[in-house]
Design an enzyme around this catalytic site. Structure first.
Site, PDB file in Angstrom:
ATOM      1  N   HIS A 176       0.836  -1.202   0.000  1.00 25.98           N
ATOM      2  CA  HIS A 176       0.000   0.000   0.000  1.00 25.98           C
ATOM      3  C   HIS A 176       0.875   1.258   0.000  1.00 25.98           C
ATOM      4  O   HIS A 176       0.588   2.235  -0.689  1.00 25.98           O
ATOM      5  CB  HIS A 176      -0.880   0.034   1.253  1.00 25.98           C
ATOM      6  CG  HIS A 176      -1.821  -1.118   1.394  1.00 25.98           C
ATOM      7  ND1 HIS A 176      -1.708  -2.062   2.378  1.00 25.98           N
ATOM      8  CD2 HIS A 176      -2.909  -1.490   0.661  1.00 25.98           C
ATOM      9  CE1 HIS A 176      -2.684  -2.941   2.275  1.00 25.98           C
ATOM     10  NE2 HIS A 176      -3.421  -2.628   1.240  1.00 25.98           N
ATOM     11  N   VAL A 204       4.838  -5.518  -4.477  1.00 27.19           N
ATOM     12  CA  VAL A 204       5.931  -5.383  -3.515  1.00 27.19           C
ATOM     13  C   VAL A 204       5.991  -6.670  -2.693  1.00 27.19           C
ATOM     14  O   VAL A 204       4.948  -7.188  -2.256  1.00 27.19           O
ATOM     15  CB  VAL A 204       5.715  -4.168  -2.590  1.00 27.19           C
ATOM     16  CG1 VAL A 204       6.902  -3.988  -1.651  1.00 27.19           C
ATOM     17  CG2 VAL A 204       5.495  -2.915  -3.419  1.00 27.19           C
TER      18      VAL A 204
HETATM   19  P1  AMP Z   1      -6.349  -4.105  -0.332  1.00 27.15           P
HETATM   20  O1  AMP Z   1      -6.207  -3.279   0.903  1.00 27.15           O
HETATM   21  O2  AMP Z   1      -5.886  -5.501  -0.171  1.00 27.15           O
HETATM   22  O3  AMP Z   1      -7.734  -3.994  -0.918  1.00 27.15           O
HETATM   23  O4  AMP Z   1      -5.379  -3.474  -1.412  1.00 27.15           O
HETATM   24  C1  AMP Z   1      -5.436  -2.114  -1.758  1.00 27.15           C
HETATM   25  C2  AMP Z   1      -4.566  -1.888  -2.956  1.00 27.15           C
HETATM   26  O5  AMP Z   1      -3.211  -2.246  -2.637  1.00 27.15           O
HETATM   27  C3  AMP Z   1      -4.959  -2.753  -4.156  1.00 27.15           C
HETATM   28  O6  AMP Z   1      -4.836  -1.981  -5.338  1.00 27.15           O
HETATM   29  C4  AMP Z   1      -3.948  -3.874  -4.118  1.00 27.15           C
HETATM   30  O7  AMP Z   1      -3.701  -4.454  -5.377  1.00 27.15           O
HETATM   31  C5  AMP Z   1      -2.720  -3.139  -3.622  1.00 27.15           C
HETATM   32  N1  AMP Z   1      -1.748  -4.075  -3.039  1.00 27.15           N
HETATM   33  C6  AMP Z   1      -1.985  -5.016  -2.084  1.00 27.15           C
HETATM   34  N2  AMP Z   1      -0.860  -5.722  -1.845  1.00 27.15           N
HETATM   35  C7  AMP Z   1       0.099  -5.233  -2.655  1.00 27.15           C
HETATM   36  C8  AMP Z   1       1.481  -5.555  -2.880  1.00 27.15           C
HETATM   37  N3  AMP Z   1       2.087  -6.522  -2.207  1.00 27.15           N
HETATM   38  N4  AMP Z   1       2.156  -4.840  -3.809  1.00 27.15           N
HETATM   39  C9  AMP Z   1       1.536  -3.845  -4.508  1.00 27.15           C
HETATM   40  N5  AMP Z   1       0.244  -3.496  -4.336  1.00 27.15           N
HETATM   41  C10 AMP Z   1      -0.474  -4.178  -3.430  1.00 27.15           C
END
Ligand code: AMP
Length: 281
Positions: free
Chosen positions: A37, A175
């Protein structure tokens, strides 16, 4: 960093910023924030005058009530973590986002039939419900989504097209922890013993890059299934090699420009997903 719970207040703030010609970068999240994030927010900070982050565990995208119940939440920790890369964080309640029971329904065609859509019925409709509402409130110039949720990013691109709004969508690289495991809010739910096993997913995906020269996509998918069968703590849901821009199957690497390997697996009842853009080596 301003913390706001009311959508009307966010709308008013945004209107003011727009009048001052400020560009707005927006990162929607469900909290339990980690380096993935943070990277999205950092990129937003580099490219925009104002960075908005939303933290909202969206109930309409959970097809499994248990999954929703155990989703990790720690707002204060999140606020402290992002304070230097975020200007405004929007933390609505469920009532604020959905004053009435939401009934909107979306058609994303083929994108909403495979992989995550096949195993989590209604999931992307729920994602679209919340992302559409968030876009209408925040009205960003640029929005940032992770490739970690590759299919979701394509669905959001399609949503932007259908909403006919001038939002630029940026897909940010996944990441990873130093052992290769993609950062995920769900990683914190793994026991320390299972956490040690979790990098197996990425390790297996990486091996595929070397297999591409000699094996066809469908053979590789079979090979991945065999690898997972040997791991008693893993339960593989799918391992699919698809075209990067439309998620259609790939029958021959030579005829397509970019392939993506998408994997979903349970480890001790925790559902983990990962994706890798494949490049022949
Ligand atoms: P979430 O809180 O899981 O709904 O994720 C919010 C945003 O963060 C989404 O666009 C995810 O794809 C992105 N995201 C989650 N994990 C990662 C990661 N390891 N690397 C890059 N982006 C991420």
């Amino acid at each position: 960093m301003k913390i706001i719970e009311s959508k009307d207040l966010v709308c008013r703030k945004i209107e003011l910023l727009k009048k001052q010609n400020q560009t707005i970068g927006f990162v929607p999240t469900m909290g339990a924030l980690h380096k993935g994030h943070y990277e999205l927010l950092k990129q937003a900070k580099n490219e925009n005058k104002v960075v908005v982050c939303s933290i909202f565990v969206n109930p309409t995208q959970f097809n499994n009530p248990e999954d929703l119940k155990k989703y990790p939440r720690d707002l204060q920790k999140d606020f402290d973590y992002i304070a230097d890369v975020c200007d405004l964080v929007f933390v609505p309640s469920v009532e604020e986002m959905y004053p009435e029971n939401p009934t909107d329904s979306y058609d994303f065609g083929y994108l909403d039939t495979v992989m995550e859509a096949a195993f989590r019925p209604g999931h992307f409709n729920g994602v679209a419900m919340v992302v559409r509402r968030l876009f209408e409130i925040v009205k960003p110039d640029n929005t940032y989504f992770g490739k970690k949720d590759y299919q979701q990013a394509l669905i959001v691109k399609e949503l932007i097209k259908q909403m006919k709004v001038p939002i630029r969508m940026v897909m940010v690289d996944t990441v990873r922890e130093s052992d290769g495991l993609a950062f995920s809010s769900r990683n914190s739910l793994l026991s320390s013993d299972k956490r040690k096993q979790a990098p197996f997913i990425y390790q297996t995906m990486q091996k595929v890059q070397t297999l591409m020269n000699n094996m066809k996509p469908q053979e590789i998918e079979g090979w991945i299934q065999d690898q997972f069968k040997e791991q008693k703590d893993f339960d593989l849901e799918y391992a699919t090699i698809v075209q990067a821009d439309n998620l259609q199957p790939i029958h021959d690497f030579a005829t397509h420009t970019q392939a993506v390997l998408c994997v979903a697996a349970y480890l001790d009842n925790i559902r983990l997903i990962d994706n890798l853009e494949l490049n022949k080596i």
